[in-house]
Design an enzyme around this catalytic site. Structure first.
Site, PDB file in Angstrom:
ATOM      1  CG  PHE A  95      -6.015   1.493  -0.204  1.00 56.81           C
ATOM      2  CD1 PHE A  95      -7.067   1.890  -1.091  1.00 56.81           C
ATOM      3  CD2 PHE A  95      -6.519   1.059   1.374  1.00 56.81           C
ATOM      4  CE1 PHE A  95      -8.544   0.938  -1.369  1.00 56.81           C
ATOM      5  CE2 PHE A  95      -7.609   0.797   1.884  1.00 56.81           C
ATOM      6  CZ  PHE A  95      -8.756   0.455   0.572  1.00 56.81           C
ATOM      7  CG  ASP A 166      -0.426   0.998   5.617  1.00 54.52           C
ATOM      8  OD1 ASP A 166      -0.192   0.017   5.379  1.00 54.52           O
ATOM      9  OD2 ASP A 166      -0.999   2.352   5.199  1.00 54.52           O
ATOM     10  CG  HIS A 169       1.262  -2.246  -0.554  1.00 55.09           C
ATOM     11  ND1 HIS A 169       1.690  -0.695  -2.022  1.00 55.09           N
ATOM     12  CD2 HIS A 169       0.405  -2.289  -0.293  1.00 55.09           C
ATOM     13  CE1 HIS A 169       0.572  -0.718  -2.263  1.00 55.09           C
ATOM     14  NE2 HIS A 169      -0.323  -0.794  -1.287  1.00 55.09           N
ATOM     15  CD  GLN A 192      -7.949  -6.723  -0.297  1.00 56.37           C
ATOM     16  OE1 GLN A 192      -6.849  -7.171  -1.237  1.00 56.37           O
ATOM     17  NE2 GLN A 192      -8.103  -6.736  -1.425  1.00 56.37           N
ATOM     18  CE  LYS A 195      -3.671  -4.712   0.530  1.00 58.62           C
ATOM     19  NZ  LYS A 195      -3.822  -3.961   1.455  1.00 58.62           N
ATOM     20  NE  ARG A 224     -14.753 -10.209  26.491  1.00 58.89           N
ATOM     21  CZ  ARG A 224     -15.361 -10.633  25.440  1.00 58.89           C
ATOM     22  NH1 ARG A 224     -14.853 -10.738  24.122  1.00 58.89           N
ATOM     23  NH2 ARG A 224     -16.882 -10.094  25.688  1.00 58.89           N
ATOM     24  CE1 TYR A 231     -20.973 -10.546  27.669  1.00 63.38           C
ATOM     25  CE2 TYR A 231     -21.922 -12.087  29.940  1.00 63.38           C
ATOM     26  CZ  TYR A 231     -21.553 -11.891  28.461  1.00 63.38           C
ATOM     27  OH  TYR A 231     -22.236 -12.352  27.576  1.00 63.38           O
ATOM     28  NE  ARG A 241     -13.245 -12.244  19.575  1.00 59.61           N
ATOM     29  CZ  ARG A 241     -14.564 -11.383  20.200  1.00 59.61           C
ATOM     30  NH1 ARG A 241     -14.224 -10.835  20.985  1.00 59.61           N
ATOM     31  NH2 ARG A 241     -15.762 -11.629  19.151  1.00 59.61           N
TER      32      ARG A 241
HETATM   33  C1  LIG Z   1      -4.733  -2.676   1.774  1.00 58.50           C
HETATM   34  C2  LIG Z   1      -4.244  -1.373   2.379  1.00 58.50           C
HETATM   35  C3  LIG Z   1      -4.815  -0.872   2.990  1.00 58.50           C
HETATM   36  C4  LIG Z   1      -5.695  -1.469   4.170  1.00 58.50           C
HETATM   37  O1  LIG Z   1      -6.026  -2.607   4.130  1.00 58.50           O
HETATM   38  P1  LIG Z   1      -7.264  -3.444   4.673  1.00 58.50           P
HETATM   39  O2  LIG Z   1      -6.614  -4.760   4.785  1.00 58.50           O
HETATM   40  O3  LIG Z   1      -8.194  -3.528   2.953  1.00 58.50           O
HETATM   41  O4  LIG Z   1      -8.289  -2.658   5.413  1.00 58.50           O
HETATM   42  C5  LIG Z   1      -3.134   0.095   4.091  1.00 58.50           C
HETATM   43  N1  LIG Z   1      -2.678   0.930   3.170  1.00 58.50           N
HETATM   44  C6  LIG Z   1      -2.662  -0.102   2.207  1.00 58.50           C
HETATM   45  C7  LIG Z   1      -1.364   1.230   1.733  1.00 58.50           C
HETATM   46  C8  LIG Z   1      -2.960  -0.914   1.130  1.00 58.50           C
HETATM   47  O5  LIG Z   1      -2.480  -0.852   0.295  1.00 58.50           O
END
Ligand SMILES: *Cc1c(COP(=O)(O)O)cnc(C)c1O
Length: 403
Positions: A95, A166, A169, A192, A195, A224, A231, A241
């Site tokens: 992605f 990353d 998945h 997301q 997922k 922070r 602040y 967040r």
């Molecule tokens: C979905 C995804 C992301 C990003 O996630 P979001 O929550 O959509 O920003 C990053 N890397 C891979 C391989 C993804 O499939």
């Protein structure tokens, strides 16, 4: 042929629900609504509670939630101390966020081709791509299959590079006994909606490194610091967040993750067996060290020469007609996206001589254009009979074109 008769001939008639939830998830969210404590700072402690649960699930010391799985990658990179113009090695078959966040950090994504047998970044090619400016590697456990982490970590150690997995998945995946996301210096996950663990939107970074944890924690909370005033801002962060609603839903959904992952892993391995003798359909290699594959995607390599030259996209369209939740995946490797080809980024740290029109990763090109077929994760939550139906659908399409 009318709609009903076509429907009755479909090989797969079941529909596969996603997300999976019941009253317990609904109650978790409505409890937050009723409490009136919706936001952050973590007014009910639900965010910290989920972070502890997810860290414990992964077996990592720390976890920090944030707005999504792109921000989580970016904050991990910034916390790792990348400087403008540094190079970060990424695969082209993923992605866009895996590569675009590198540019957002004023760094240069260097695309390294994937292994044709796994579609994960190829460690041999990583070694070739390292220069004095290389600072980090972002391996993607694509589809939920673990990368060759032993080799990647060895390369990283030799060249003093940071490894950010990353794992968008790969929630719950295991490589050599370790949860994915906990092998590198930091691991990034997305929540997301597509997922394997989701709250509509959201992300998290896991790490065992206290310094990384403290910095990411600060960056997602407008700079922070622990013990500082409201602040008082020490770093250039932002508000990334998540809400109490997301945290409550994630805690509730997390209870299902282990069992769902076991189901997908078992189904994926079963479908591999079912397809092993089908000509022109080759499941990706599942190495022995991948103890648990999360099958965010079930992937196989399609060879049109065994389908009378039927283009991949037509084949996938036929599978979808047969009721298989399939996809042809990415249309082309990431560097072919206009944003990279035209360098449409407001980033002055990318050297003039970086030219993505000259990048060519043959394995990723082939995967996108002719080979890679995906079946989506929610379908892998079905039964063994559903896997048999997917295999029958593939067989039916093949018989049709060959007859
Ligand atoms: C979905 C995804 C992301 C990003 O996630 P979001 O929550 O959509 O920003 C990053 N890397 C891979 C391989 C993804 O499939």
């Amino acid at each position: 042929m009318n709609a009903t008769s076509k429907e009755s001939q479909k090989m797969v008639t079941k529909t596969f629900a996603w997300p999976v939830f019941d009253e317990s998830d609904v109650n978790a969210v409505t409890d937050v609504a009723r409490s009136g404590a919706w936001g952050n700072p973590d007014c009910s402690g639900l965010v910290e509670k989920f972070e502890k649960e997810f860290a414990a699930f992964c077996g990592s010391k720390y976890a920090v939630t944030c707005a999504n799985g792109s921000v989580s990658l970016r904050l991990a990179l910034i916390a790792a101390g990348v400087r403008p113009g540094d190079e970060v090695i990424v695969p082209p078959y993923t992605f866009i966020a895996t590569a675009s966040v590198v540019i957002e950090c004023n760094c240069v994504p260097v695309f390294v081709d994937i292994d044709p047998n796994t579609y994960n970044i190829d460690p041999d090619r990583i070694a070739e791509a390292i220069t004095p400016r290389t600072k980090a590697i972002i391996p993607v456990h694509f589809a939920g299959l673990s990368c060759d982490m032993d080799r990647i970590m060895a390369i990283a150690e030799k060249h003093n590079l940071t490894v950010i997995e990353d794992a968008a998945h790969a929630h719950g995946g295991i490589y050599k006994g370790k949860r994915l996301g906990t092998i590198g210096h930091a691991g990034s996950f997305s929540f997301q909606s597509s997922k394997n663990l989701n709250s509509g939107e959201g992300g998290i970074v896991v790490t065992n490194d206290e310094k990384l944890y403290d910095r990411i924690n600060s960056l997602r909370n407008v700079g922070r610091v622990k013990g500082g005033m409201w602040y008082e801002h020490h770093f250039l962060g932002c508000n990334y967040r998540i809400t109490q609603f997301q945290a409550a839903l994630l805690s509730s959904q997390l209870k299902r993750l282990e069992a769902q992952t076991t189901t997908r892993d078992g189904n994926g391995r079963y479908l591999n067996q079912l397809l092993q003798d089908v000509k022109g359909v080759t499941p990706l290699l599942l190495p022995d060290d991948a103890d648990v594959h999360t099958f965010h995607l079930y992937m196989f390599r399609y060879d049109e020469s065994h389908f009378k030259g039927m283009p991949k996209r037509d084949f996938v369209a036929r599978l979808i007609e047969e009721g298989v939740p399939a996809s042809a995946g990415y249309p082309y490797p990431l560097y072919k996206q206009t944003v990279f080809q035209e360098k449409n980024f407001m980033c002055y740290a990318i050297p003039e001589d970086v030219d993505y029109t000259k990048v060519f990763c043959p394995v990723a090109e082939r995967a996108c254009a002719t080979e890679a077929v995906w079946i989506l994760q929610h379908a892998m939550l079905g039964t063994r009979e559903d896997m048999e139906a997917f295999a029958r659908a593939i067989g039916k399409v093949q018989r049709e074109v060959l007859q």
